[in-house]
Design a protein around this motif. Structure first.
Motif, short mmCIF file in Angstrom:
data_model
loop_
_atom_site.label_atom_id
_atom_site.label_comp_id
_atom_site.label_asym_id
_atom_site.label_seq_id
_atom_site.Cartn_x
_atom_site.Cartn_y
_atom_site.Cartn_z
N GLU A 95 -12.55 0.65 4.84
CA GLU A 95 -13.10 1.41 5.96
C GLU A 95 -13.09 0.56 7.22
O GLU A 95 -13.46 -0.61 7.20
N GLY A 96 -12.62 1.15 8.31
CA GLY A 96 -12.54 0.45 9.58
C GLY A 96 -11.23 -0.29 9.80
O GLY A 96 -10.99 -0.82 10.88
N GLU A 143 -0.93 11.34 0.03
CA GLU A 143 -1.48 10.88 -1.24
C GLU A 143 -1.35 9.38 -1.41
O GLU A 143 -2.23 8.72 -1.96
N GLN A 144 -0.23 8.81 -0.94
CA GLN A 144 -0.06 7.37 -1.06
C GLN A 144 -1.09 6.62 -0.20
O GLN A 144 -1.63 5.60 -0.62
N ILE A 145 -1.36 7.12 0.98
CA ILE A 145 -2.37 6.50 1.83
C ILE A 145 -3.75 6.67 1.17
O ILE A 145 -4.55 5.74 1.13
N GLU A 146 -4.03 7.85 0.61
CA GLU A 146 -5.29 8.08 -0.10
C GLU A 146 -5.44 7.10 -1.26
O GLU A 146 -6.51 6.53 -1.46
N ASP A 147 -4.37 6.91 -2.03
CA ASP A 147 -4.41 5.96 -3.15
C ASP A 147 -4.73 4.55 -2.65
O ASP A 147 -5.49 3.82 -3.28
N GLY A 148 -4.13 4.18 -1.53
CA GLY A 148 -4.40 2.88 -0.95
C GLY A 148 -5.85 2.72 -0.52
O GLY A 148 -6.43 1.64 -0.63
N ILE A 149 -6.45 3.79 -0.04
CA ILE A 149 -7.86 3.75 0.35
C ILE A 149 -8.74 3.62 -0.90
O ILE A 149 -9.67 2.83 -0.94
N LEU A 150 -8.41 4.38 -1.95
CA LEU A 150 -9.21 4.33 -3.17
C LEU A 150 -9.10 3.00 -3.90
O LEU A 150 -10.07 2.56 -4.52
N ASP A 151 -7.94 2.35 -3.84
CA ASP A 151 -7.81 1.06 -4.54
C ASP A 151 -8.08 -0.12 -3.61
O ASP A 151 -7.76 -1.26 -3.94
N GLY A 194 0.77 -1.22 0.00
CA GLY A 194 0.00 0.00 0.00
C GLY A 194 0.80 1.27 0.00
O GLY A 194 0.30 2.31 -0.36
N VAL A 195 2.04 1.22 0.37
CA VAL A 195 2.79 2.46 0.54
C VAL A 195 3.87 2.65 -0.51
O VAL A 195 4.24 3.76 -0.81
N THR A 196 4.37 1.59 -1.10
CA THR A 196 5.44 1.77 -2.07
C THR A 196 4.90 2.51 -3.27
O THR A 196 3.74 2.44 -3.60
N PRO A 230 -15.35 5.87 8.24
CA PRO A 230 -16.51 5.54 7.41
C PRO A 230 -16.78 6.67 6.41
O PRO A 230 -16.71 7.84 6.77
N GLY A 231 -17.04 6.31 5.16
CA GLY A 231 -17.30 7.30 4.13
C GLY A 231 -16.05 7.91 3.52
O GLY A 231 -16.14 8.85 2.72
N ALA A 232 -14.88 7.40 3.87
CA ALA A 232 -13.63 7.98 3.37
C ALA A 232 -13.48 7.84 1.86
O ALA A 232 -13.01 8.75 1.19
N VAL A 233 -13.91 6.70 1.32
CA VAL A 233 -13.77 6.47 -0.12
C VAL A 233 -14.58 7.49 -0.89
O VAL A 233 -14.08 8.11 -1.84
N GLU A 234 -15.83 7.69 -0.49
CA GLU A 234 -16.68 8.66 -1.18
C GLU A 234 -16.14 10.08 -1.02
O GLU A 234 -16.15 10.87 -1.98
N LEU A 235 -15.66 10.41 0.16
CA LEU A 235 -15.07 11.73 0.40
C LEU A 235 -13.88 11.97 -0.52
O LEU A 235 -13.76 13.03 -1.14
#
Length: 173
Positions: A82-83, A69-77, A35-37, A128-133
């Motif tokens: 969530e959780g 941004e890398q953490i955000e990318d990991g959340i989106l993919d 997730g971070v590389t 919760p709701g992070a992906v949509e945000l």
């Protein structure tokens, strides 16, 4: 005869290095590594003339923003759902070889944005709701950074919105 402590320690180091060569990690963090590389490693020579193999962050922006941004990318993919917990400040700092304060600043930025939550005893957890945000924020940024300049350039060239839509449809197929 008692074996020397020096020999036993050297033996353990060899076993540890061997496990790393085989792809085993001393601490089970494959979710963290994936997730971070940034899918690339630095190939610039270090002081000894060899390549460092350090993970590469986007150096066109501050490091804390690149970490966020890398953490955000990991959340989106869906690397982090969530959780679920994300890597700690110290894990990020050690893996990326950056100052823990820098890694913490990136994570705290996500906490302030409502993407992560701090949970006592667990660490940082995807809210919760992070992906949509994140999708909503990135769509707005996409429109501002790409569509607005595209439409300005099309207007300067005399391309109508209908013609532009046809061009996009043709390129997409």
């Amino acid at each position: 005869m008692r074996p020397s402590r020096r020999g036993a320690s050297a033996s353990r180091r060899r076993k540890f290095r061997g496990s790393l060569r085989q792809g085993l990690t001393p601490h089970p963090v494959p979710w963290f590594i994936s997730g971070v590389t940034n899918q690339a490693t630095s190939s610039t020579p270090n002081n000894r003339g060899t390549t460092s193999g350090d993970p590469v962050l986007d150096e066109s922006k501050p490091l804390f923003l690149a970490v966020a941004e890398q953490i955000e990318d990991g959340i989106l993919d869906a690397t982090y759902v969530e959780g679920e917990t994300v890597p700690s400040t110290n894990e990020l700092a050690a893996f990326l070889r950056i100052n823990p304060a820098t890694a913490g600043k990136g994570l705290n930025r996500l906490v302030d944005a409502g993407v992560l939550e701090k949970r006592r005893g667990l660490g940082m957890v995807v809210a919760p709701g992070a992906v949509e945000l994140l999708r909503r924020r990135r769509r707005e940024a996409f429109a501002q950074n790409y569509l607005a300049p595209l439409l300005r350039e099309a207007a300067q060239l005399g391309i109508t919105p209908r013609e532009l839509a046809q061009m996009i449809t043709k390129e997409a197929s």
